[in-house]
Design a protein around this motif. Structure first.
Motif, PDB file in Angstrom:
ATOM      1  N   PRO A  16       0.931  -1.175   0.036  1.00 13.72           N
ATOM      2  CA  PRO A  16      -0.082  -0.128  -0.181  1.00 13.72           C
ATOM      3  C   PRO A  16       0.945   1.288   0.098  1.00 13.72           C
ATOM      4  N   GLY A  17       0.504   2.309  -0.604  1.00 14.87           N
ATOM      5  CA  GLY A  17       0.975   3.621  -0.510  1.00 14.87           C
ATOM      6  C   GLY A  17       0.747   4.142   0.788  1.00 14.87           C
ATOM      7  N   ARG A  18       0.974   5.618   0.807  1.00 14.07           N
ATOM      8  CA  ARG A  18       0.852   6.401   1.979  1.00 14.07           C
ATOM      9  C   ARG A  18      -0.478   6.365   2.597  1.00 14.07           C
ATOM     10  N   GLY A  19      -1.299   6.600   1.632  1.00 12.09           N
ATOM     11  CA  GLY A  19      -3.021   6.298   1.955  1.00 12.09           C
ATOM     12  C   GLY A  19      -3.457   5.114   2.334  1.00 12.09           C
ATOM     13  N   GLY A  20      -2.560   4.190   2.085  1.00 13.84           N
ATOM     14  CA  GLY A  20      -2.999   2.885   2.497  1.00 13.84           C
ATOM     15  C   GLY A  20      -3.614   2.119   1.211  1.00 13.84           C
ATOM     16  N   THR A  21      -3.614   2.530   0.223  1.00 17.88           N
ATOM     17  CA  THR A  21      -4.112   2.131  -0.855  1.00 17.88           C
ATOM     18  C   THR A  21      -3.012   1.194  -1.823  1.00 17.88           C
ATOM     19  N   ILE A  22      -3.524  -0.010  -2.298  1.00 21.71           N
ATOM     20  CA  ILE A  22      -2.635  -0.735  -3.250  1.00 21.71           C
ATOM     21  C   ILE A  22      -3.342  -0.372  -4.724  1.00 21.71           C
ATOM     22  N   VAL A  23      -2.106   0.472  -5.516  1.00 23.10           N
ATOM     23  CA  VAL A  23      -2.451   0.781  -6.659  1.00 23.10           C
ATOM     24  C   VAL A  23      -1.985  -0.333  -7.863  1.00 23.10           C
ATOM     25  N   ARG A  24      -2.675  -0.076  -9.107  1.00 20.09           N
ATOM     26  CA  ARG A  24      -2.302  -0.956 -10.053  1.00 20.09           C
ATOM     27  C   ARG A  24      -1.234  -0.682 -10.762  1.00 20.09           C
ATOM     28  N   ARG A  25      -0.598  -1.733 -11.355  1.00 20.13           N
ATOM     29  CA  ARG A  25       0.541  -1.605 -12.161  1.00 20.13           C
ATOM     30  C   ARG A  25       0.307  -0.955 -13.601  1.00 20.13           C
ATOM     31  N   MET A  26       1.220  -0.482 -14.137  1.00 24.56           N
ATOM     32  CA  MET A  26       1.130   0.447 -15.202  1.00 24.56           C
ATOM     33  C   MET A  26       0.541  -0.338 -16.410  1.00 24.56           C
ATOM     34  N   ASP A  27       0.501  -1.613 -16.597  1.00 24.45           N
ATOM     35  CA  ASP A  27       0.365  -2.421 -17.706  1.00 24.45           C
ATOM     36  C   ASP A  27      -1.233  -2.620 -17.598  1.00 24.45           C
ATOM     37  N   ASP A  28      -2.007  -1.996 -16.856  1.00 24.31           N
ATOM     38  CA  ASP A  28      -3.398  -2.308 -17.002  1.00 24.31           C
ATOM     39  C   ASP A  28      -4.172  -1.472 -18.014  1.00 24.31           C
ATOM     40  N   ALA A  29      -3.484  -0.681 -18.723  1.00 26.48           N
ATOM     41  CA  ALA A  29      -4.190   0.058 -19.600  1.00 26.48           C
ATOM     42  C   ALA A  29      -3.141   0.122 -20.806  1.00 26.48           C
ATOM     43  N   ALA A  30      -3.445   0.649 -21.819  1.00 27.19           N
ATOM     44  CA  ALA A  30      -2.557   0.737 -22.947  1.00 27.19           C
ATOM     45  C   ALA A  30      -1.501   1.397 -22.975  1.00 27.19           C
ATOM     46  N   PRO A  31      -0.184   1.073 -23.348  1.00 27.72           N
ATOM     47  CA  PRO A  31       0.816   1.923 -23.096  1.00 27.72           C
ATOM     48  C   PRO A  31       0.720   3.410 -23.535  1.00 27.72           C
ATOM     49  N   VAL A  32       1.198   4.183 -22.664  1.00 23.47           N
ATOM     50  CA  VAL A  32       1.078   5.750 -22.858  1.00 23.47           C
ATOM     51  C   VAL A  32       2.366   6.503 -22.607  1.00 23.47           C
ATOM     52  N   SER A  33       2.793   7.381 -23.405  1.00 29.11           N
ATOM     53  CA  SER A  33       3.948   8.136 -23.107  1.00 29.11           C
ATOM     54  C   SER A  33       3.362   9.310 -22.212  1.00 29.11           C
ATOM     55  N   TRP A  34       3.656   9.067 -20.692  1.00 26.75           N
ATOM     56  CA  TRP A  34       2.830  10.195 -20.009  1.00 26.75           C
ATOM     57  C   TRP A  34       3.770  11.411 -19.886  1.00 26.75           C
ATOM     58  N   SER A  35       4.983  11.360 -20.249  1.00 22.49           N
ATOM     59  CA  SER A  35       5.728  12.712 -20.542  1.00 22.49           C
ATOM     60  C   SER A  35       5.200  13.306 -21.516  1.00 22.49           C
ATOM     61  N   THR A  36       4.972  12.518 -22.731  1.00 18.05           N
ATOM     62  CA  THR A  36       4.206  13.537 -23.783  1.00 18.05           C
ATOM     63  C   THR A  36       2.831  13.894 -23.562  1.00 18.05           C
ATOM     64  N   VAL A  37       2.245  13.059 -22.595  1.00 14.85           N
ATOM     65  CA  VAL A  37       0.633  13.744 -22.373  1.00 14.85           C
ATOM     66  C   VAL A  37       0.914  15.005 -21.496  1.00 14.85           C
ATOM     67  N   VAL A  38       1.828  14.825 -20.596  1.00 16.60           N
ATOM     68  CA  VAL A  38       1.706  15.893 -19.641  1.00 16.60           C
ATOM     69  C   VAL A  38       2.369  17.157 -20.447  1.00 16.60           C
ATOM     70  N   HIS A  39       3.324  17.114 -21.357  1.00 15.70           N
ATOM     71  CA  HIS A  39       3.767  18.078 -22.100  1.00 15.70           C
ATOM     72  C   HIS A  39       2.828  18.881 -23.191  1.00 15.70           C
ATOM     73  N   GLN A  40       1.532  18.187 -23.281  1.00 18.22           N
ATOM     74  CA  GLN A  40       0.711  18.647 -24.379  1.00 18.22           C
ATOM     75  C   GLN A  40      -0.240  19.583 -23.467  1.00 18.22           C
ATOM     76  N   LEU A  41       0.017  19.539 -21.973  1.00 14.95           N
ATOM     77  CA  LEU A  41      -1.075  20.482 -21.173  1.00 14.95           C
ATOM     78  C   LEU A  41      -0.614  21.806 -21.238  1.00 14.95           C
ATOM     79  N   PRO A  42      -1.472  22.733 -21.137  1.00 18.04           N
ATOM     80  CA  PRO A  42      -0.816  24.399 -20.797  1.00 18.04           C
ATOM     81  C   PRO A  42      -0.298  24.353 -19.803  1.00 18.04           C
ATOM     82  N   PRO A  43       0.898  25.169 -19.731  1.00 14.91           N
ATOM     83  CA  PRO A  43       1.775  25.597 -18.645  1.00 14.91           C
ATOM     84  C   PRO A  43       1.193  26.335 -17.589  1.00 14.91           C
ATOM     85  N   VAL A  44       1.516  26.204 -16.460  1.00 16.22           N
ATOM     86  CA  VAL A  44       0.802  27.011 -15.557  1.00 16.22           C
ATOM     87  C   VAL A  44       1.424  28.387 -15.473  1.00 16.22           C
ATOM     88  N   HIS A  45       2.954  28.596 -15.877  1.00 14.34           N
ATOM     89  CA  HIS A  45       3.546  29.754 -16.268  1.00 14.34           C
ATOM     90  C   HIS A  45       3.341  30.232 -17.692  1.00 14.34           C
TER      91      HIS A  45
END
Length: 623
Positions: free
Chosen positions: A27-56
């Motif tokens: 379990p993580g800090r909140g006591g929750t066991i999280v799923r592993r990364m391979d539960d969904a289709a592979p995604v480049s999360w770095s690419t997804v995040v960089h498509q978001l508008p910057p806060v600055h």
């Protein structure tokens, strides 16, 4: 212990089949066991995040400024924030420092899923930005505390159940939109400062639909151990992949378990023991303090087989709401029962009727309120029946058939034997009332009072006028007045009296008191006629008393007649008898004027009588 041993063996076998490694379950800090990364289709999360508008923005202030940490969970932390452009405080969820792609994945999934769920019990998402390589989820800021804090500090059962029904509303709404939460627990519920209820942390939520982005996991086929072990459903503990809306029903049942007992349903010394308990999901053994109805609701929600659970969260919520209605009814009935016990004690101790009637009114009102809230409250219905039967018995003993009849009609269950007794009392009371009315009518002095008064005035004229005229005739030697003449005068008066009675007989003989009054006057007049007749006969054969003495003797006779009327007809006539008697005393001092004196006092007596009776006519109620 044997059951847990079997559960452990079966669980480890299932984990082995599904490639679940026990050592990877943490379990993580909140006591929750999280799923592993391979539960969904592979995604480049770095690419997804960089498509978001910057806060600055270049050359400008940040769209959101970050402040202190408000709380941390298993997959991220929540910090205070501010949107300068609209001068608004917000909450900003960011990955934990040094977060891996799993943390970023969970936050992005939560942002996407929560953005689809606009509901009063789900915190709105305002925006999604990036700061460097990390996403920033901007949400409404809620001032409050976790529900788990309230549970630890106490509070009423009803208040916690109402919080749970609000959580059920949020979960049911998510189900209608095709999402299951999978990590329902009091730590993930925020209670706002004004009573708002929000369901948080959708980081391991999954979709019940297929038409969602590839990075959103589908519930069916999700063969992973995930969630918070102490609340976990069997299918989550085993990684069976058979996840649907009934999984959240189980988790809500686990929360209800904690509300009722102060702890979640699954415990153990180690993580594996807790997961074994979740997989076995033995029926709870409820403490005596847990209401039976609520225990049955929680037990059904916690059924090991999903088919045995509530079919939907809405059905579970309705069962809890029904209990809350029932609880209100039970509280009302309990308060009314206290009044009922006080009534029994008051009757036993002989307290006044006013106090018993006050308590009876409060108790009956309380039981009826309880039945209005919950018509199937059999305890309230039985208690109301017992209360009304007790009061009816008391009314029967006190001969109050009207009140007994009203309560009889209000009995939840008819009682034929009570109805027969009330009817018997009503009939006997009606007979008594009829007799009382008849007696009152027979002795009603106001009936024909005007006619009696008029008769008295006419008799005053006949009596007074007759004696005064006779006396004056004698004084002027126009006719010698003796016994025969007095007999003829009184006999003539009797004929006139009889004529008056016959003329007004319908009124003057209408009831007993009138008949008695006429009888007293008639007897007095007949006695006067007999008196002079007897003296006339006596003087013809024997020496009789002097005439003047005989005249004086009329006064006691008149007083006696009036006194008899006072004793038998109207007690107010005693002063009239004294006036009549005064004529005898006055005549004794002036016997030569005895006829005039007796005529005058007799007339005054009869006028007084007329005024008394005419006064009754004025006081009589209008017909």
């Amino acid at each position: 212990m044997e059951d847990l041993g079997l559960a452990k063996t079966e669980l480890q076998s299932l984990w082995a089949e599904r490639g679940i490694v026990e050592t990877e379950l943490a379990p993580g800090r909140g006591g929750t066991i999280v799923r592993r990364m391979d539960d969904a289709a592979p995604v480049s999360w770095s690419t997804v995040v960089h498509q978001l508008p910057p806060v600055h923005l270049e050359g400008g202030p940040p769209l959101v400024s970050l402040g202190d940490v408000l709380g941390r969970g298993g997959m991220g932390e929540v910090r205070s924030g501010r949107q300068p452009s609209i001068d608004r405080d917000v909450a900003v969820k960011v990955p934990l420092p040094g977060a891996t792609d799993s943390g970023i994945q969970a936050l992005m999934r939560e942002a996407w899923i929560t953005g689809q769920l606009e509901h009063p019990n789900i915190i709105p998402v305002h925006a999604l930005y990036r700061q460097g390589d990390a996403p920033l989820l901007v949400m409404k800021r809620v001032e409050g505390h976790e529900w788990s804090e309230q549970l630890r500090s106490g509070g009423s059962l009803e208040a916690h159940l109402r919080t749970l029904t609000q959580v059920c509303h949020a979960v049911h709404f998510a189900h209608t939109r095709g999402f299951v939460h999978l990590d329902l627990k009091p730590d993930n519920v925020m209670v706002g400062g004004f009573g708002e209820i929000y369901l948080l942390d959708w980081g391991i939520a999954a979709s019940l639909r297929a038409d969602v982005p590839d990075f959103i996991p589908r519930a069916q086929g999700l063969c992973r151990v995930m969630g918070t072990p102490a609340y976990m459903a069997p299918e989550l503990a085993s990684g069976s992949g058979k996840i649907d809306a009934r999984t959240d029903v189980y988790l809500l049942g686990a929360v209800l378990h904690e509300v009722l007992t102060g702890r979640p349903p699954h415990t153990g010394e180690t993580l594996v023991e807790i997961l074994q308990s979740a997989f076995a999901s033995k029926p709870p053994d409820w403490p005596a303090a847990v209401p039976q109805e609520l225990g049955a609701i929680a037990g059904r929600a916690l059924a090991r087989d999903p088919d045995d659970r509530f079919a939907s969260v809405a059905e579970l919520r309705e069962a809890i709401e029904d209990y809350l209605v029932h609880a209100d009814s039970l509280h009302l009935a309990a308060a009314a029962r206290e009044r009922f016990e006080q009534i029994k004690a008051a009757i036993t101790s002989g307290e006044g009727e006013a106090e018993v009637d006050r308590l009876a009114g409060e108790a009956e009102f309380g039981f009826r309120q309880a039945l209005d809230v919950w018509p199937a409250n059999d305890d309230a219905k039985t208690a109301l029946q017992q209360l009304l039967e007790l009061l009816i018995e008391r009314d029967l003993a006190e001969k109050r058939w009207q009140l007994a009849a009203r309560r009889l009609a209000a009995l939840p269950s008819p009682r034929p034997e009570l109805a027969a007794r009330v009817n018997e009392l009503r009939e006997s009371s009606s007979s008594m009332e009829d007799e009382l009315r008849r007696r009152r009518a027979e002795t009603d002095l106001s009936r024909a009072a005007s006619q009696r008064g008029t008769l008295a005035y006419l008799l005053a004229l006949i009596w007074g006028g007759g004696l005064i005229v006779v006396g004056q005739v004698g004084h002027h030697d126009l006719v010698r007045i003796g016994y025969l003449e007095m007999f003829l005068v009184t006999a003539s008066g009797l004929v006139a009296f009889a004529g008056l009675i016959v003329g007004a007989r319908k009124q003057l003989l209408s009831n007993t008191v009138n008949r008695n009054a006429i009888a007293v006057l008639a007897v007095g007049w007949v006695l006067g006629v007999a008196y002079w007749l007897a003296l006339w006969v006596a003087v013809s054969f024997f020496d009789a008393q002097p005439f003047d003495a005989a005249v004086v003797g009329i006064a006691p006779l008149t007083a006696y007649v009036i006194g008899a009327g006072a004793a038998g007809v109207d007690r107010r006539l005693f002063p009239h008898a004294l006036v009549a008697m005064s004529g005898g005393f006055l005549s004794a001092f002036a016997p030569g004027w005895a006829l005039e004196i007796l005529g005058t006092t007799g007339a005054v007596t009869l006028v007084m009588l007329g005024r008394t009776w005419r006064g009754d006519a004025r006081k009589a109620p209008a017909a």
